[in-house]
Design a protein around this motif. Structure first.
Motif, PDB file in Angstrom:
ATOM      1  N   SER A 260    -105.051 -93.864   1.287  1.00 16.16           N
ATOM      2  CA  SER A 260    -104.817 -92.416   1.228  1.00 16.16           C
ATOM      3  C   SER A 260    -104.373 -91.973  -0.172  1.00 16.16           C
ATOM      4  O   SER A 260    -104.561 -90.825  -0.534  1.00 16.16           O
ATOM      5  N   THR A 261    -103.818 -92.899  -0.956  1.00 17.46           N
ATOM      6  CA  THR A 261    -103.456 -92.483  -2.314  1.00 17.46           C
ATOM      7  C   THR A 261    -104.615 -92.659  -3.279  1.00 17.46           C
ATOM      8  O   THR A 261    -104.805 -91.847  -4.178  1.00 17.46           O
ATOM      9  N   THR A 262    -105.438 -93.728  -3.084  1.00 18.21           N
ATOM     10  CA  THR A 262    -106.531 -93.936  -4.036  1.00 18.21           C
ATOM     11  C   THR A 262    -107.744 -93.078  -3.704  1.00 18.21           C
ATOM     12  O   THR A 262    -108.354 -92.504  -4.585  1.00 18.21           O
ATOM     13  N   ARG A 263    -108.108 -93.005  -2.437  1.00 21.43           N
ATOM     14  CA  ARG A 263    -109.279 -92.192  -2.037  1.00 21.43           C
ATOM     15  C   ARG A 263    -108.880 -91.316  -0.864  1.00 21.43           C
ATOM     16  O   ARG A 263    -109.239 -91.594   0.291  1.00 21.43           O
ATOM     17  N   PRO A 264    -108.162 -90.229  -1.119  1.00 18.97           N
ATOM     18  CA  PRO A 264    -107.603 -89.450  -0.001  1.00 18.97           C
ATOM     19  C   PRO A 264    -108.666 -88.888   0.949  1.00 18.97           C
ATOM     20  O   PRO A 264    -108.493 -88.942   2.169  1.00 18.97           O
ATOM     21  N   LEU A 265    -109.778 -88.395   0.390  1.00 18.83           N
ATOM     22  CA  LEU A 265    -110.786 -87.780   1.262  1.00 18.83           C
ATOM     23  C   LEU A 265    -111.417 -88.823   2.189  1.00 18.83           C
ATOM     24  O   LEU A 265    -111.567 -88.605   3.397  1.00 18.83           O
ATOM     25  N   LEU A 266    -111.771 -89.995   1.611  1.00 20.22           N
ATOM     26  CA  LEU A 266    -112.395 -91.040   2.423  1.00 20.22           C
ATOM     27  C   LEU A 266    -111.427 -91.545   3.481  1.00 20.22           C
ATOM     28  O   LEU A 266    -111.813 -91.812   4.623  1.00 20.22           O
ATOM     29  N   ALA A 267    -110.145 -91.647   3.104  1.00 25.65           N
ATOM     30  CA  ALA A 267    -109.151 -92.097   4.083  1.00 25.65           C
ATOM     31  C   ALA A 267    -109.056 -91.094   5.222  1.00 25.65           C
ATOM     32  O   ALA A 267    -108.976 -91.469   6.401  1.00 25.65           O
ATOM     33  N   PHE A 268    -109.096 -89.807   4.869  1.00 24.20           N
ATOM     34  CA  PHE A 268    -109.017 -88.784   5.903  1.00 24.20           C
ATOM     35  C   PHE A 268    -110.214 -88.869   6.846  1.00 24.20           C
ATOM     36  O   PHE A 268    -110.058 -88.822   8.082  1.00 24.20           O
ATOM     37  N   LEU A 269    -111.426 -89.033   6.273  1.00 23.18           N
ATOM     38  CA  LEU A 269    -112.624 -89.094   7.126  1.00 23.18           C
ATOM     39  C   LEU A 269    -112.591 -90.339   8.011  1.00 23.18           C
ATOM     40  O   LEU A 269    -112.927 -90.275   9.199  1.00 23.18           O
ATOM     41  N   MET A 270    -112.169 -91.470   7.435  1.00 21.12           N
ATOM     42  CA  MET A 270    -112.075 -92.702   8.233  1.00 21.12           C
ATOM     43  C   MET A 270    -111.108 -92.483   9.390  1.00 21.12           C
ATOM     44  O   MET A 270    -111.390 -92.860  10.535  1.00 21.12           O
ATOM     45  N   ALA A 271    -109.980 -91.828   9.100  1.00 25.58           N
ATOM     46  CA  ALA A 271    -109.004 -91.565  10.157  1.00 25.58           C
ATOM     47  C   ALA A 271    -109.625 -90.669  11.229  1.00 25.58           C
ATOM     48  O   ALA A 271    -109.431 -90.887  12.431  1.00 25.58           O
ATOM     49  N   LEU A 272    -110.412 -89.682  10.791  1.00 26.62           N
ATOM     50  CA  LEU A 272    -111.066 -88.779  11.750  1.00 26.62           C
ATOM     51  C   LEU A 272    -111.998 -89.562  12.678  1.00 26.62           C
ATOM     52  O   LEU A 272    -111.949 -89.408  13.909  1.00 26.62           O
ATOM     53  N   PHE A 273    -112.845 -90.420  12.078  1.00 30.10           N
ATOM     54  CA  PHE A 273    -113.804 -91.166  12.906  1.00 30.10           C
ATOM     55  C   PHE A 273    -113.067 -92.113  13.855  1.00 30.10           C
ATOM     56  O   PHE A 273    -113.446 -92.245  15.025  1.00 30.10           O
TER      57      PHE A 273
END
Lengths: 479, 101
Positions: free
Chosen positions: A360-373
């Protein structure tokens, strides 16, 4: 065989068009020497053009001598297969360059696997089910072995081949008994012959065919191949395997068991009850101890298969529509999760869940999408995963399958644990100092992630029109 | 003694069991592939016997399709076997245990 063959090429137009596209890609491969990703674009654009044909081809009469039926059910599943194939090809183009096997025939084989799935969805005859299933399976054997330089890829391919061929042999043996009992390979004629006289052969046939389909959807106790194959295969292929192959096997499973064996519903549903309950519990419990993210997703997909089976066991319009709707949602959410895994996984990096630390600190958007999926896979509102689970479990409760619904809820609760573990690593932990930073997503990945995320959320926030579509899709099965 | 449907079905069942046992118990992949062919051929016997005794051609058509597909399957199986042998220098199933869990 009915009088009048009723040859209607319009009914099989989507299959013909995808086959033609696959052949075009094969020929273009000879002329395009350097940039093989161009073939990927040709396939994607072709599939997007075919999508409307697949969605609107609707001839609810058996054609070609009763062997093919292009009704709303097959149209619904064709859309799932084509969407899954489009996403897979989009994420493959970059992935193939990364692993150094950028070859043209890859796209050709993916398209043929898609044709196989479409044939399975539209088949109204045992021969067609078998030919479609083998077309899909043979393409997947090649695709799983595509990283020939990796010993895991070929090991996974060999395991998949041996167990897949064994399962299709068992399925075929079951089909031979169903044919012997009914004197026909056509579903409607088999259904018409049921209950006249001795049913020993038919019972054997139903059991063997359930085993064969159980292998393809990775139901316990026929799931052993799936974690190894998912881990060994190129990640985009794993995505297509978990979405497309499972949806196709379910489409054929539903069609065969509802169109050909409705009179034996009480018998086969009690047999599937045990398989479904075991699958839900086993998949969820074993996934907890997995360290590798792909193996974790493999066991999670086993648990999902168990929950989807509830819809078939319930055997009414809401249950069957739940199966179709669940598979549509699953195509988006699972494809999204695998897209992120495919983006990160490279040369032994990002294999394990603890490598997602601090994402979430290095790639916040990707972390958010992964969490969503992952939350959608776990069934948390307001995502599509929740709507699908809710729909299928409420169908089970309406039909008084209280125990099965309870086991489904327990399995969902257990599975929340391992999905949340990944989210915990991404958000609550600091990244290791000196660890390699996760790669950024390119334009293509962003497009795929955007589409899958929108699909996942939209199917959860506003499911009504899609549930209507699913209900309409399964109507021909219950006539 | 006239041969009845049961004779053919018993033959096919025995071959099927031999094939399943071969796939599950033998360690050499070549033998496993041969056992898979045995399974497909046992099914072909069963289909052809049903087709003959029911006086219905669907089963015979099914056999033609199944033989074709079994040939394609064998080709792919041998190709994968060659790829495995090049990576691992082994043709024994129990030595392919890199992934587990």
């Amino acid at each position: 065989m009915p009088a009048g063959l009723n040859i209607n090429f319009y009914a099989v137009m989507p299959e013909i068009l995808v086959t033609a596209l696959a052949l075009i890609v094969l020929v273009l491969d000879l002329f395009i020497r350097k940039n093989k990703a161009a073939l990927g674009w040709v396939s994607v654009i072709g599939l997007i053009c075919i999508l409307p044909f697949a969605a609107y081809t609707n001839e609810p009469y058996p054609v070609f001598g009763g062997t093919i039926i292009a009704d709303s059910f097959s149209a619904f599943f064709n859309v799932i297969f084509i969407i899954a194939a489009i996403f897979t090809i989009l994420i493959s183009m970059d992935y193939l360059r990364k692993i150094g096997v950028d070859r043209g025939e890859y796209y050709h084989i993916i398209l043929f696997a898609t044709v196989g799935m479409m044939v399975m969805g539209a088949a109204n005859d045992l021969i067609n089910v078998y030919v479609g299933l083998e077309l899909m399976a043979l393409s997947f054997y090649i695709l799983v072995a595509y990283r020939v330089k990796s010993s895991r890829s070929v090991e996974g391919a060999l395991k998949y081949f041996v167990l897949g061929a064994l399962s299709s042999g068992i399925l075929l043996y079951g089909m031979s008994f169903a044919y012997g009992a009914a004197g026909s390979t056509n579903f409607m004629e088999i259904a018409g012959e049921l209950g006249k006289g001795d049913n020993t052969y038919l019972t054997l046939g139903i059991i063997l065919m359930a085993v064969g389909f159980g292998f393809k959807i990775a139901a316990v106790p026929f799931h052993m191949w799936s974690p190894d194959v998912y881990e060994g295969a190129p990640t985009p292929v794993t995505a297509l395997l978990s979405v497309g192959s499972k949806a196709a096997a379910f489409a054929a499973f539903l069609r065969v068991f509802t169109a050909a064996f409705p009179a034996f519903q009480a018998d086969w549903s009690s047999m599937l009850w045990i398989i479904s309950a075991a699958t839900m519990i086993f998949g969820a419990v074993v996934a907890i101890s997995q360290r590798n993210i792909v193996r974790m997703l493999a066991y999670s997909s086993i648990a999902h298969a168990g929950i989807i089976m509830i819809g078939l066991i319930v055997f009414n319009d809401t249950g069957l529509a739940g199966v179709a709707y669940y598979l549509l949602v699953y195509a988006f959410m699972n494809m999204g999760a695998f897209t992120i895994v495919a983006l990160f996984r490279n040369k032994g990096r990002f294999e394990n869940i603890d490598e997602y630390k601090g994402l979430s600190t290095t790639r916040p958007l990707l972390a958010f999408l992964m969490a969503l999926f992952l939350l959608s896979l776990a069934g948390i509102p307001p995502t599509g995963g929740f709507a699908a689970k809710f729909f299928i479990l409420s169908a089970a409760i309406d039909a008084k399958y209280y125990w099965l619904a309870s086991i489904g809820v327990v399995s969902t609760a257990i599975s929340l644990f391992f999905y949340a573990k990944v989210i915990f690593y991404m958000y609550m932990k600091e990244p290791d100092p000196g660890a390699e930073i996760a790669p950024a997503s390119g334009v293509i990945y962003n497009i795929v992630l955007f589409c899958t995320a929108v699909g996942t959320v939209f199917l959860g926030v506003y499911p009504a029109p899609f549930i209507d579509m699913a209900v309409k899709a399964v109507r021909p099965l219950l006539m | 003694m006239a041969l009845t449907l049961t004779h053919y079905l018993v033959l096919s069942f025995i071959l099927f069991l031999v094939g399943i046992a071969g796939v599950l118990l033998r360690r050499n992949i070549i033998i496993v592939l041969m056992s898979l062919e045995l399974i497909f051929n046992s099914v072909n016997i069963s289909l052809a016997a049903f087709s003959y005794f029911l006086q219905n051609l669907n089963g015979t058509i099914f056999v033609v399709f199944s033989i074709t597909i079994a040939a394609a399957e064998a080709a792919i199986g041998l190709a994968i076997l060659v790829a495995v042998y090049r990576r691992r220098q082994t043709a024994y199933v129990d030595e392919l245990d890199e992934m587990r869990g």
